[in-house]
Motif scaffolding. Structure first.
Motif, PDB file in Angstrom:
ATOM      1  N   PHE A  18       5.436 -19.429  -6.594  1.00 32.50           N
ATOM      2  CA  PHE A  18       5.264 -18.138  -7.263  1.00 32.50           C
ATOM      3  C   PHE A  18       6.221 -17.132  -6.644  1.00 32.50           C
ATOM      4  CE2 PHE A  18       2.354 -18.195  -3.685  1.00 32.50           C
ATOM      5  CZ  PHE A  18       2.516 -16.954  -3.102  1.00 32.50           C
ATOM      6  N   GLU A  19       6.432 -16.049  -7.375  1.00 35.84           N
ATOM      7  CA  GLU A  19       7.275 -14.955  -6.892  1.00 35.84           C
ATOM      8  C   GLU A  19       6.388 -13.799  -6.418  1.00 35.84           C
ATOM      9  OE1 GLU A  19      10.409 -15.185  -6.476  1.00 35.84           O
ATOM     10  OE2 GLU A  19      10.678 -17.091  -7.538  1.00 35.84           O
ATOM     11  N   ALA A  20       6.782 -13.184  -5.317  1.00 34.64           N
ATOM     12  CA  ALA A  20       6.008 -12.059  -4.789  1.00 34.64           C
ATOM     13  C   ALA A  20       5.918 -10.918  -5.798  1.00 34.64           C
ATOM     14  CB  ALA A  20       6.634 -11.568  -3.483  1.00 34.64           C
ATOM     15  N   SER A  21       6.937 -10.784  -6.645  1.00 41.81           N
ATOM     16  CA  SER A  21       6.946  -9.696  -7.631  1.00 41.81           C
ATOM     17  C   SER A  21       5.864  -9.872  -8.693  1.00 41.81           C
ATOM     18  CB  SER A  21       8.319  -9.614  -8.307  1.00 41.81           C
ATOM     19  OG  SER A  21       8.652 -10.854  -8.918  1.00 41.81           O
ATOM     20  N   ASP A  22       5.323 -11.100  -8.817  1.00 46.19           N
ATOM     21  CA  ASP A  22       4.262 -11.341  -9.800  1.00 46.19           C
ATOM     22  C   ASP A  22       2.872 -11.079  -9.230  1.00 46.19           C
ATOM     23  OD1 ASP A  22       5.941 -12.093 -11.904  1.00 46.19           O
ATOM     24  OD2 ASP A  22       6.075 -14.157 -11.170  1.00 46.19           O
ATOM     25  N   LEU A  23       2.776 -10.834  -7.939  1.00 48.85           N
ATOM     26  CA  LEU A  23       1.474 -10.595  -7.319  1.00 48.85           C
ATOM     27  C   LEU A  23       0.893  -9.261  -7.770  1.00 48.85           C
ATOM     28  CD1 LEU A  23       2.076 -11.672  -3.613  1.00 48.85           C
ATOM     29  CD2 LEU A  23       0.565 -12.813  -5.252  1.00 48.85           C
ATOM     30  N   MET A  24      -0.388  -9.259  -8.030  1.00 54.23           N
ATOM     31  CA  MET A  24      -1.139  -8.025  -8.212  1.00 54.23           C
ATOM     32  C   MET A  24      -1.940  -7.803  -6.931  1.00 54.23           C
ATOM     33  SD  MET A  24      -2.464  -8.223 -12.179  1.00 54.23           S
ATOM     34  CE  MET A  24      -2.993  -9.937 -12.108  1.00 54.23           C
ATOM     35  N   ILE A  25      -1.811  -6.640  -6.330  1.00 60.12           N
ATOM     36  CA  ILE A  25      -2.438  -6.364  -5.044  1.00 60.12           C
ATOM     37  C   ILE A  25      -3.532  -5.321  -5.230  1.00 60.12           C
ATOM     38  CG2 ILE A  25      -2.049  -5.745  -2.634  1.00 60.12           C
ATOM     39  CD1 ILE A  25      -0.495  -8.186  -3.502  1.00 60.12           C
ATOM     40  N   PHE A  26      -4.716  -5.617  -4.685  1.00 57.29           N
ATOM     41  CA  PHE A  26      -5.860  -4.716  -4.803  1.00 57.29           C
ATOM     42  C   PHE A  26      -6.405  -4.399  -3.413  1.00 57.29           C
ATOM     43  CE2 PHE A  26      -5.553  -7.427  -8.507  1.00 57.29           C
ATOM     44  CZ  PHE A  26      -5.554  -6.510  -9.548  1.00 57.29           C
ATOM     45  N   ASP A  27      -6.775  -3.131  -3.205  1.00 53.88           N
ATOM     46  CA  ASP A  27      -7.272  -2.730  -1.887  1.00 53.88           C
ATOM     47  C   ASP A  27      -8.742  -3.106  -1.721  1.00 53.88           C
ATOM     48  OD1 ASP A  27      -8.760  -0.831  -3.263  1.00 53.88           O
ATOM     49  OD2 ASP A  27      -7.463   0.848  -2.752  1.00 53.88           O
ATOM     50  N   ALA A  28      -9.347  -2.656  -0.628  1.00 54.26           N
ATOM     51  CA  ALA A  28     -10.723  -3.036  -0.321  1.00 54.26           C
ATOM     52  C   ALA A  28     -11.712  -2.520  -1.355  1.00 54.26           C
ATOM     53  CB  ALA A  28     -11.097  -2.521   1.070  1.00 54.26           C
ATOM     54  N   ASP A  29     -11.350  -1.451  -2.063  1.00 57.83           N
ATOM     55  CA  ASP A  29     -12.219  -0.907  -3.110  1.00 57.83           C
ATOM     56  C   ASP A  29     -11.947  -1.533  -4.476  1.00 57.83           C
ATOM     57  OD1 ASP A  29     -13.488   0.900  -1.355  1.00 57.83           O
ATOM     58  OD2 ASP A  29     -11.798   2.288  -1.524  1.00 57.83           O
ATOM     59  N   GLY A  30     -11.022  -2.483  -4.522  1.00 55.14           N
ATOM     60  CA  GLY A  30     -10.698  -3.141  -5.783  1.00 55.14           C
ATOM     61  C   GLY A  30      -9.716  -2.378  -6.638  1.00 55.14           C
ATOM     62  N   LEU A  31      -9.092  -1.329  -6.107  1.00 55.44           N
ATOM     63  CA  LEU A  31      -8.113  -0.545  -6.861  1.00 55.44           C
ATOM     64  C   LEU A  31      -6.728  -1.154  -6.706  1.00 55.44           C
ATOM     65  CD1 LEU A  31      -9.269   3.095  -6.003  1.00 55.44           C
ATOM     66  CD2 LEU A  31      -9.781   1.744  -8.048  1.00 55.44           C
ATOM     67  N   ALA A  32      -5.951  -1.122  -7.771  1.00 55.60           N
ATOM     68  CA  ALA A  32      -4.628  -1.727  -7.744  1.00 55.60           C
ATOM     69  C   ALA A  32      -3.673  -0.924  -6.888  1.00 55.60           C
ATOM     70  CB  ALA A  32      -4.081  -1.841  -9.167  1.00 55.60           C
ATOM     71  N   VAL A  33      -2.875  -1.631  -6.104  1.00 56.18           N
ATOM     72  CA  VAL A  33      -1.784  -1.028  -5.340  1.00 56.18           C
ATOM     73  C   VAL A  33      -0.521  -1.315  -6.139  1.00 56.18           C
ATOM     74  CG1 VAL A  33      -0.494  -1.043  -3.187  1.00 56.18           C
ATOM     75  CG2 VAL A  33      -2.971  -1.402  -3.177  1.00 56.18           C
ATOM     76  N   GLU A  34       0.068  -0.295  -6.724  1.00 52.98           N
ATOM     77  CA  GLU A  34       1.162  -0.490  -7.671  1.00 52.98           C
ATOM     78  C   GLU A  34       2.468  -0.791  -6.955  1.00 52.98           C
ATOM     79  OE1 GLU A  34      -1.171   0.027 -11.087  1.00 52.98           O
ATOM     80  OE2 GLU A  34       0.835  -0.765 -10.766  1.00 52.98           O
ATOM     81  N   HIS A  35       3.335  -1.541  -7.629  1.00 56.43           N
ATOM     82  CA  HIS A  35       4.675  -1.827  -7.130  1.00 56.43           C
ATOM     83  C   HIS A  35       5.567  -0.632  -7.461  1.00 56.43           C
ATOM     84  CE1 HIS A  35       4.339  -6.416  -6.813  1.00 56.43           C
ATOM     85  NE2 HIS A  35       3.135  -5.919  -6.919  1.00 56.43           N
TER      86      HIS A  35
END
Length: 479
Positions: free
Chosen positions: A337-354
């Motif tokens: 996989f590519e890192a650019s395809d990752l969706m990252i969410f914080d401890a509260d489940g909110l998205a951390v945008e690229h």
């Protein structure tokens, strides 16, 4: 236009709908997406007037219709189990609501034939429902709803009981039908693929709350929270809890993923990484920056696609790949996989945008300023253009970006800036900073600096003290 303002519905200690605010425009298609018991039918019943909200208000065409029963609203509904009058022909089934409304014969005939043509039922107008296929019967129910010329049409999983081929047939036709009527359509479904096929807007529901609402493709591509991402993933979203340290996301299994520069600003700590199944590729087929070894559980082959169920680091994942892939259970394969395809969410489940990080000193990350159907009116029930200081805006300003508001005097530039700063609270819609709802917060509770047309400085202070004043004020507020 249909507007729900902070709508709640409860019975005893059970909450069915919690604080739902949405604006549905005339001529729009709006999908309610969520699993069983998410609140889709409960929300539709409130929209129709079959139920009354415990709190909050519902407005149709600018008028408060919260307590108005369904009989006095211009609403049509189609249910999962299609309902037709078995002793009436298709023509009479479609005409039945018009006869109740005591329309004249010529108007009824004209409307019925228009709806029949739209639904491709013209050859079957003389048949009874028992002589129709399942898809034709459901189209008859849809035609009866459409012919009412209702301003709001509610479709509660209307294709769920049809077989695969009939569902596909109607799914392809529905967007065309919706586009030709001009009504507000609300379509409930449990299937993400159905939402994507229909397009329009999608509200992701979970336990009676709207997790996200926006253009369907935007909600799919850019979920604002983990709940939206999971609901809008079919096959299920692949997730893994990882630790961010410096420029990498790491996992105790040995996986270390270099983060894109656009994510380098996020603080160290635990995050949930998500990957759509189609973003995982077989290592031998597609070179990828990050390769891991996984163990095959089972492979489902559909012909054009293969779903490979695997386990990795104690998590069950699914790989979606084109063509036929045969793998034995317990086989070890390599996927990438590519890192650019990752969706990252914080401890509260909110998205951390690229998104790029702009110059930043001491403040809290904003990530984005998003306007969710923000508008501001001079009067409670605006109808005319001159009633609005600001017409509806759906947009987002990215962190680190520079944006210009261009327009003549009176177009709403200052109104929008005052809403952002908190000097003015919008009459409709929600304002979010980095996913956090700040609509009702005061200026003092927002990380905002504002410069006006006319310079505002403290005449008795030096330039140094003028510049230092906000820093001193911030230290004072922190105690």
């Amino acid at each position: 236009m249909l507007e729900l303002r902070n709508v709640c519905r409860s019975a005893g200690a059970t909450e069915y709908i919690t604080d739902v605010s949405m604006t549905l425009e005339s001529g729009s298609l709006n999908v309610l997406l969520g699993p069983t018991l998410a609140g889709k039918t409960s929300l539709m019943r409130l929209m129709a007037g079959l139920d009354v909200p415990t709190s909050g208000t519902i407005h149709m065409g600018g008028k408060d219709v919260t307590g108005v029963p369904v009989q006095r609203r211009n609403v049509a509904m189609v249910y999962q189990q299609f309902i037709n009058y078995p002793s009436l022909t298709v023509y009479e089934n479609i005409a039945s609501p018009l006869r109740v409304q005591k329309r004249d014969k010529a108007e009824i005939d004209r409307s019925v034939r228009w709806a029949a043509e739209l639904m491709r039922l013209t050859p079957y107008l003389d048949r009874t429902p028992l002589n129709l296929s399942g898809g034709q019967q459901q189209r008859t129910a849809l035609a009866r709803a459409i012919v009412k010329n209702a301003s709001l049409v509610l479709l509660d999983e209307p294709l769920a009981n049809l077989d695969y081929k009939l569902r596909e047939e109607l799914r392809e036709e529905l967007p065309r039908i919706f586009a030709e009527t001009g009504a507000i359509f609300v379509y409930a479904t449990t299937e993400p693929q159905e939402a994507l096929l229909l397009g329009g807007n999608t509200a992701v529901l979970h336990e009676g709350r709207v997790a996200q609402f926006g253009r369907t493709i935007d909600v799919f591509r850019s979920p604002v929270n983990l709940r939206s991402a999971r609901t809008f993933a079919d096959p299920p979203l692949n997730t893994l809890v990882m630790e961010k340290r410096g420029g990498h996301l790491t996992h105790p299994c040995g996986l270390s993923v270099p983060l894109p520069v656009s994510l380098s600003h996020i603080p160290d700590g635990a995050y949930t990484a998500g990957l759509q199944p189609h973003h995982l590729s077989l290592g031998r087929k597609t070179p990828a920056s990050n390769l891991v070894e996984v163990q095959v559980l089972v492979t489902e082959i559909t012909g054009s696609e293969s779903f490979i169920h695997v386990t990795f680091a104690g998590q069950d994942w699914v790989i979606l790949t084109e063509g036929v892939e045969e793998h034995d259970p317990e086989e070890i394969i390599q996927v990438g996989f590519e890192a650019s395809d990752l969706m990252i969410f914080d401890a509260d489940g909110l998205a951390v945008e690229h998104r790029p990080q702009g110059p930043h000193r001491g403040g809290r990350d904003m990530a984005e300023i998003s306007f969710d159907r923000i508008r501001h009116a001079y009067r409670p029930n605006p109808e005319k253009p001159e009633d609005f200081a600001l017409r509806e805006i759906n947009h987002a300003f990215r962190d680190g970006g520079a944006y210009a508001l261009l327009g003549p005097s009176g177009c709403g530039k200052t109104t929008l800036l005052n809403i952002i700063s908190g000097l003015l609270h919008p009459s409709h819609g929600r304002l979010r900073f980095g996913g956090r709802d700040v609509t009702d917060l005061s200026t003092q509770d927002r990380n905002i600096a504002q410069v006006f047309q006319f310079p505002v400085v403290y005449d008795t202070m030096s330039v140094y003290d003028n510049l230092a004043f906000p820093c001193a004020t911030e230290r004072s507020s922190r105690g």
